[in-house]
Design a protein around this motif. Sequence first.
Motif, PDB file in Angstrom:
ATOM      1  N   ARG A   4     -22.748  -5.592  47.181  1.00 18.32           N
ATOM      2  CA  ARG A   4     -22.622  -7.038  47.329  1.00 18.32           C
ATOM      3  C   ARG A   4     -21.504  -7.361  48.304  1.00 18.32           C
ATOM      4  N   ARG A  18     -21.938 -17.224  51.049  1.00 20.00           N
ATOM      5  CA  ARG A  18     -22.890 -16.915  49.989  1.00 20.00           C
ATOM      6  C   ARG A  18     -22.951 -15.395  49.878  1.00 20.00           C
ATOM      7  N   ARG A  19     -23.532 -14.918  48.823  1.00 18.98           N
ATOM      8  CA  ARG A  19     -23.534 -13.478  48.581  1.00 18.98           C
ATOM      9  C   ARG A  19     -24.798 -12.818  49.130  1.00 18.98           C
ATOM     10  N   TYR A  21     -26.962  -9.003  49.206  1.00 19.28           N
ATOM     11  CA  TYR A  21     -27.184  -7.856  48.326  1.00 19.28           C
ATOM     12  C   TYR A  21     -28.024  -6.800  49.038  1.00 19.28           C
ATOM     13  N   HIS A  44     -29.587 -13.644  44.233  1.00 24.93           N
ATOM     14  CA  HIS A  44     -28.769 -13.745  43.028  1.00 24.93           C
ATOM     15  C   HIS A  44     -29.588 -13.624  41.742  1.00 24.93           C
ATOM     16  N   ASN A  45     -30.907 -13.829  41.840  1.00 25.78           N
ATOM     17  CA  ASN A  45     -31.759 -13.753  40.647  1.00 25.78           C
ATOM     18  C   ASN A  45     -32.418 -12.389  40.456  1.00 25.78           C
ATOM     19  N   GLU A  51     -25.504 -13.070  37.174  1.00 27.13           N
ATOM     20  CA  GLU A  51     -25.529 -13.830  38.419  1.00 27.13           C
ATOM     21  C   GLU A  51     -26.716 -14.788  38.509  1.00 27.13           C
ATOM     22  N   THR A  53     -29.437 -17.694  38.099  1.00 28.58           N
ATOM     23  CA  THR A  53     -29.247 -19.138  37.927  1.00 28.58           C
ATOM     24  C   THR A  53     -29.419 -19.569  36.479  1.00 28.58           C
ATOM     25  N   SER A  57     -32.467 -12.430  35.031  1.00 24.23           N
ATOM     26  CA  SER A  57     -32.831 -11.886  36.348  1.00 24.23           C
ATOM     27  C   SER A  57     -34.167 -11.159  36.263  1.00 24.23           C
ATOM     28  N   GLU A  77     -28.364 -14.695  48.621  1.00 26.29           N
ATOM     29  CA  GLU A  77     -28.324 -15.840  47.713  1.00 26.29           C
ATOM     30  C   GLU A  77     -28.841 -17.092  48.431  1.00 26.29           C
TER      31      GLU A  77
END
Length: 249
Positions: A4, A18-19, A21, A44-45, A51, A53, A57, A77
């Motif tokens: 990440r 924003r992140r 991955y 993020h999901n 992480e 929302t 996940s 994300e």
Amino acid sequence: MVERWEITIPQLTGGRTRRAYVYLPTGYEEGDGRYPVMYMFDGHNLFSDEEATFGKSWGLSDYLDYTDTQLIIAAVECDTVGNGRLEEYSPLNFTLPDGTFIRGRGKKYMDWLVGEFKPFIDAGFRTLPDRLNTAIGGSSMGGLMTLYALAAYGKYFSRGAALSPSLWVGGGIPPFLQRAKFGRPTQLYMDYGSREFANHEGQRALFAHITGDLIRKGVFVTSRIVPYGTHSEASWEKQVPVFMRVLGF
């Protein structure tokens, strides 16, 4: 293993971070081989409940580790501010039921993904960067963007998974699918949960119509109604083994 880091997309959200991955398959660090890549939306999901929302996940890294799937996942994300996700993940302008106008910025997002993010991933990780070894996938608005990517950016992606795609956005067959030629072999997994059809009027007929249109255009379509499926990460998680097999991973 999931790496990440923070990124910016200046052309979409300026300096706001924003992140990003990347999932690296079992054995990646010990070897020197190269791997196919699947680019996915809503990063993020995908991997951890903490992480996600809504606290759930797809459990994607657990599945890939357990099955020893030799695939890299690269994801980012979404824009979490206001209607940013709807704007970034739509190639079309549309209006929400409450009258809010959404200006689609999906083309700008995809231009960034293929012009900057994909080259970054190919340079930083041992990928197989060619079209045959590059896939794309997502759910909901990310599913709509998957269809858009295969239709309009087919020189980069040979296969994709569109789970519960937000077909209601176009009010019919989206123009980008109507125009699409699919001159290169393209493989698509597309599904819709049976309990989702009540969410938007006419979705059952539209899903069937789009499936038929894609088949007529020569796309290798696996189209599926998920029994009792819902519009949720918990439902999409259960489809991971299905679309991974369909796409040959």
